[in-house]
Design a protein around this motif. Structure first.
Motif, mmCIF file in Angstrom:
data_model
loop_
_atom_site.group_PDB
_atom_site.id
_atom_site.type_symbol
_atom_site.label_atom_id
_atom_site.label_comp_id
_atom_site.label_asym_id
_atom_site.label_seq_id
_atom_site.Cartn_x
_atom_site.Cartn_y
_atom_site.Cartn_z
ATOM 1 N N ILE A 1 0.805 -1.228 0.448
ATOM 2 C CA ILE A 1 0.100 0.082 0.370
ATOM 3 C C ILE A 1 1.089 1.455 0.290
ATOM 4 C CG2 ILE A 1 -1.735 -0.916 1.233
ATOM 5 C CD1 ILE A 1 -0.548 0.536 3.745
ATOM 6 N N GLY A 2 1.933 0.708 0.214
ATOM 7 C CA GLY A 2 3.356 2.400 0.374
ATOM 8 C C GLY A 2 3.906 2.222 0.642
ATOM 9 N N THR A 3 5.447 2.983 1.265
ATOM 10 C CA THR A 3 7.022 2.033 1.257
ATOM 11 C C THR A 3 6.845 3.136 3.001
ATOM 12 O OG1 THR A 3 7.134 4.746 0.455
ATOM 13 C CG2 THR A 3 6.921 2.969 -1.047
ATOM 14 N N ASN A 4 6.318 3.437 3.603
ATOM 15 C CA ASN A 4 6.196 3.729 4.660
ATOM 16 C C ASN A 4 5.781 2.482 5.883
ATOM 17 O OD1 ASN A 4 7.901 5.608 4.464
ATOM 18 N ND2 ASN A 4 6.550 7.026 4.067
ATOM 19 N N HIS A 5 6.457 2.422 7.399
ATOM 20 C CA HIS A 5 5.503 2.011 8.577
ATOM 21 C C HIS A 5 3.591 2.648 8.617
ATOM 22 C CE1 HIS A 5 9.176 2.502 11.516
ATOM 23 N NE2 HIS A 5 9.509 1.603 9.729
ATOM 24 N N THR A 6 3.142 1.581 9.206
ATOM 25 C CA THR A 6 1.705 1.887 9.234
ATOM 26 C C THR A 6 0.855 2.085 11.027
ATOM 27 O OG1 THR A 6 1.154 -0.245 8.778
ATOM 28 C CG2 THR A 6 1.442 0.895 6.978
ATOM 29 N N ALA A 7 0.103 2.146 11.198
ATOM 30 C CA ALA A 7 -0.474 2.132 12.408
ATOM 31 C C ALA A 7 -1.305 1.010 12.738
ATOM 32 C CB ALA A 7 -1.425 3.921 12.827
ATOM 33 N N ASP A 8 -1.269 0.308 12.249
ATOM 34 C CA ASP A 8 -2.062 -1.418 12.176
ATOM 35 C C ASP A 8 -1.850 -1.813 13.797
ATOM 36 O OD1 ASP A 8 -2.807 -1.233 9.433
ATOM 37 O OD2 ASP A 8 -1.564 -3.482 9.087
ATOM 38 N N TYR A 9 -2.692 -2.388 14.503
ATOM 39 C CA TYR A 9 -2.325 -3.022 15.712
ATOM 40 C C TYR A 9 -2.012 -4.554 14.911
ATOM 41 C CZ TYR A 9 -5.961 0.339 17.149
ATOM 42 O OH TYR A 9 -7.108 1.325 18.298
ATOM 43 N N VAL A 10 -0.755 -4.343 16.268
ATOM 44 C CA VAL A 10 0.493 -6.024 15.778
ATOM 45 C C VAL A 10 -0.006 -7.054 16.341
ATOM 46 C CG1 VAL A 10 1.780 -4.276 15.580
ATOM 47 C CG2 VAL A 10 1.811 -4.832 17.211
ATOM 48 N N GLU A 11 0.819 -8.031 15.874
ATOM 49 C CA GLU A 11 0.195 -9.638 16.429
ATOM 50 C C GLU A 11 1.426 -9.359 17.332
ATOM 51 O OE1 GLU A 11 -1.092 -12.026 14.906
ATOM 52 O OE2 GLU A 11 -1.734 -13.620 15.612
ATOM 53 N N ILE A 12 0.789 -10.123 18.651
ATOM 54 C CA ILE A 12 1.529 -10.484 19.625
ATOM 55 C C ILE A 12 1.404 -11.960 20.101
ATOM 56 C CG2 ILE A 12 0.852 -9.308 21.454
ATOM 57 C CD1 ILE A 12 3.228 -9.247 22.964
ATOM 58 N N ALA A 13 2.383 -12.323 20.233
ATOM 59 C CA ALA A 13 1.923 -13.938 20.792
ATOM 60 C C ALA A 13 3.153 -14.008 21.952
ATOM 61 C CB ALA A 13 2.333 -15.144 19.355
#
Ligand SMILES: [Zn+2]
Length: 484
Positions: A438-450
């Motif tokens: 979608i782009g070339t930068n970081h996103t604000a997605d909530y991230v996966e954590i295990a």
């Protein structure tokens, strides 16, 4: 503001109802079983795939199944009967919902949200003691392993205080003063007197402090099994796995992330008081910035091999908390539906197996620097030759022209963040491999954590980044060392 108030209210209620300790200080769940009592985690192993969007986790797993007939170790954990936690994490920093790696790692490293770009350094120059220093002062072993320069943001976020992540010479100097046990990664340019701006020889400094210093895969495997170790295996970052896999010379001298992880664990495991180890698959982030689908997939798979090493290490033991996560999304790639009934997608995706080189290699061949300037009079024939070699994919003349124009910065694109030649190349290659960004930068997605091991049961299904710091110091019982 109301969010802050309700959080404070919650904390107050928590401390009244539950007394002191972990739950009073954070949003973590109270201990629900004997197995997660504070102090139960002698060791902490924290694995970060840098810039791993959830699409990246899926793409690596799809490829591993397709090519090797196995699920990734990460997904295998989800399919297993082991007691694990799985949830989402909010990685916002003090100044943005979109985190950079320095502030993101610092949120785990010191339990504070700080501004992007800083390392355990508050907006008013507050220096927060990082978790590796806390563990060190508690008499525990400390280790950092990464496929980037060891002076890069993520390892530094556990170990360093610096106003800017860009001060990498100073970060290397600070490492030489902090007596951590195991440092493995790239970054010779910040240790070598011929490359540092102050011409200091940090290798000599490390040796004088009792470190073994190694610079090759063989030297790493032959280093004494105990004692402090500095391993620096490249001028800058370690190579992308796509380049590594196609280059026997690189394979002869460069250890993989899994090999470095194994070496670090063997060493740290000899510490009677336990240890903290951070392992970073750092080039997953770079591949996402570059929109390099093959590098993204194979570096995530290499990270996953390190996950396998760690999950084997903790198999049958109940004294080690393992956290498996990422610091932010990046460019949010995915395999799109292609062809009638989407039936072409699997076949297109398979073509990534034949890639010979990364887009970094393409840039080098084209004589293009990451940040510019624009090239002049690029030959479309040359573009075609280089891209077709790297991707093992034939492109059209029209597509070669678009790539040529992107190197010349002479191309109209609707979204400015996709104006990089890499984004244009990946757009062209998406016609053949199905993967788009979608782009070339970081996103604000909530991230996966295990997580697995003592304390994993205390993590809420939706957790704030800073609470993971609280969890680690509490479960390892090192809070007493958290202030200078
Ligand atoms: Zn990044």
């Amino acid at each position: 503001m109301s969010h802050t108030l309700s959080r404070l209210d919650f904390l107050k209620t928590g401390s009244l109802a539950l007394g002191a300790g972990l739950t009073a200080l954070s949003g973590l769940k109270p201990a629900t079983s004997a197995s997660s009592r504070p102090g139960k985690a002698k060791n902490i192993i924290f694995l970060v795939s840098d810039g791993m969007s959830s699409g990246t986790l899926a793409l690596a797993d799809l490829m591993k199944r397709e090519q090797f007939g196995q699920t990734t170790n990460w997904i295998q954990l989800y399919e297993s009967k082991r007691n694990f936690h799985r949830g989402l994490m909010d990685m916002a920093t003090l100044d943005s919902t979109v985190a950079d790696s320095a502030a993101a790692a610092s949120s785990w490293g010191c339990g504070k949200r700080i501004n992007n770009g800083a390392l355990n350094w508050g907006p008013n120059a507050e220096q927060h003691k990082p978790i590796a220093a806390i563990f060190r002062d508690a008499g525990k072993g400390t280790g950092l392993v990464t496929s980037t320069r060891i002076t890069h943001a993520t390892p530094s976020g556990f170990a360093i205080n610096m106003p800017s992540r860009n001060q990498e010479d100073e970060i290397a100097t600070q490492y030489s003063e902090r007596n951590y046990d195991v440092l493995l990664g790239g970054g010779d340019r910040h240790f070598n007197p011929d490359k540092r701006s102050d011409n200091r020889d940090l290798y000599t400094t490390f040796r004088s402090k009792g470190y073994n210093v190694v610079t090759t895969k063989n030297a790493l495997s032959e280093a004494p099994p105990t004692g402090k170790l500095l391993g620096i295996f490249n001028d800058s970052h370690l190579p992308y796995m796509v380049d590594f896999n196609s280059d026997a010379q690189l394979q002869a001298v460069t250890p993989t992330l899994a090999e470095m992880t194994k070496s670090a664990l063997n060493r740290l495991n000899s510490h009677d008081n336990g240890f903290i180890l951070q392992v970073e698959g750092g080039r997953v982030d770079h591949a996402a910035h570059a929109n390099d689908a093959a590098s993204l997939v194979y570096d995530q798979i290499a990270f996953d091999e390190a996950v396998g090493v760690v999950l084997d290490f903790v198999d049958g033991r109940d004294d080690t908390l393992v956290i498996l996560t990422t610091d932010h999304g990046n460019a949010n790639p995915g395999l799109g539906g292609r062809g009638s009934g989407y039936r072409e997608s699997p076949k297109l995706f398979e073509s990534l197996q034949n890639y010979r080189k990364s887009l970094e290699w393409v840039y080098e061949e084209m004589g293009y620097n990451w940040q510019g300037p624009a090239l002049e009079n690029v030959s479309a024939a040359k573009v075609r030759e280089v891209v077709e070699y790297a991707a093992h994919t034939q492109i059209t003349r029209d597509e070669a022209d678009m790539i040529k124009e992107s190197f010349e910065w002479n191309l109209r694109v609707p979204f400015q963040d996709r104006m990089a030649p890499g984004a244009v190349i990946s757009g062209v290659l998406a016609n053949y491999n199905g993967v788009y960004f979608i782009g070339t930068n970081h996103t604000a997605d909530y991230v996966e954590i295990a997580a697995i091991g003592p304390g994993s049961d205390r993590i809420p299904y939706f957790v704030r980044n800073t609470d993971i710091f609280e969890l680690m110091v509490e479960m390892a019982d090192v809070r007493a060392y958290s202030t200078e």
